[in-house]
Design a protein around this motif. Structure first.
Motif: not given
Length: 311
Positions: A59-73
């Motif tokens: 999902s785009s929201l989860s992807a965005d949140i993860i990228a904001e938290l740690d884009k390397t993950k």
């Protein structure tokens, strides 16, 4: 027609609140309302036993949140027009495009230690991924509290600090909560659909202390969290402001507005007479979509409903 798009989208998206949807594979209108905040399906969960380092987000929201938290993950996402020009995702593999379901072979090839899906749209793929003993998480967001809880959950799963992002969310909301404005959000004409309090859009109005005149209404509707209104009901409500939402595909907000102008009740509304009809993007207001989409919707609510001079 706008309402045809809405109903066809619902049929395709299997009754969900958070979902990878339409050509953007992002979250779609909720057709099932949850009373909880962020929820998980216990029959479809196999959470990682240690911090996840390779995450595929469906999902785009989860992807965005993860990228904001740690884009390397982030190692895989769904194709989304919300990220079309986002440099963070330029080299990240897409595991789905358009309205196609996620490609399981692509997901497995990325060797994820966590796959995050959206309740409804991602349920079947997540179940199949679970059979391969890959850790998964199904999410559902339909209010502000669930957004915060999801952020905390994802941060915990990848061993990141959620506080900077939670602090950013707070800046989206108004400081002054002493508002008495009444409003209706309309997403289609036939039928006339409006969000009640059990929807992302409805809860967002609550966060802004806007008196959503459809908040407590219940009834038969093709969309959970939304109610069908008659022309008479809209005229009876007679809100200070009306928000129209254009669909995620195409540029048809003018068509929706033009079609409503043909209704005999339209010119009788005080919102029409006072030029307080506002058009919002689908992402951010109806569908959270991404953090930036939420922020833009909040900024527009501040400006349109409280900030601009009225004519």
């Amino acid at each position: 027609m706008y309402h045809r798009w809405l109903l066809s989208a619902l049929a395709f998206l299997l009754s969900i609140t958070l979902v990878a949807c339409n050509s953007a594979s992002t979250q779609q209108l909720p057709a099932k309302v949850a009373n909880t905040t962020e929820t998980t399906n216990s029959n479809s969960q196999q959470l990682p036993k240690k911090s996840a380092k390779r995450v595929v987000a469906l999902s785009s929201l989860s992807a965005d949140i993860i990228a904001e938290l740690d884009k390397t993950k982030i190692v895989g996402i769904t194709g989304s027009k919300l990220f079309k020009d986002d440099s963070r995702f330029k080299n990240i593999p897409r595991v789905s495009e358009g309205q196609n379901p996620p490609n399981l072979e692509k997901i497995v090839a990325l060797k994820p230690d966590l796959v995050i899906g959206a309740e409804g749209f991602s349920t079947i793929p997540i179940q199949k991924i679970n059979q391969l003993r890959i850790p998964t998480l199904l999410t559902q967001v339909n209010n502000w509290e669930s957004l915060e809880k999801l952020t905390k959950t994802l941060a915990e799963l990848i061993d990141a600090d959620p506080q900077p992002l939670l602090n950013r969310y707070k800046t989206f909301l108004p400081n002054d909560h002493n508002q008495s404005l009444t409003a209706l959000v309309l997403v289609s004409r036939q039928p006339i659909l409006a969000p009640n309090k059990n929807s992302w859009a409805g809860d967002l109005l609550t966060q802004f202390k806007v008196n959503n005149l459809a908040a407590e209404l219940q009834g038969k509707s093709p969309v959970g969290g939304y109610v069908t209104l008659s022309a008479e009901k809209v005229l009876e409500a007679n809100p200070d402001a009306i928000i129209l939402v254009n669909p995620p595909q195409g540029n048809s907000e003018v068509g929706l507005l033009d079609s409503l102008k043909k209704e005999s009740f339209w010119k009788q509304l005080q919102a029409t007479q006072n030029n307080r009809i506002y058009v919002f993007d689908y992402y951010g207001l109806v569908n959270p979509g991404s953090i930036d989409a939420i922020e833009k919707a909040c900024q527009q609510l501040k400006q349109d409903l409280f900030g601009a001079e009225r004519t």
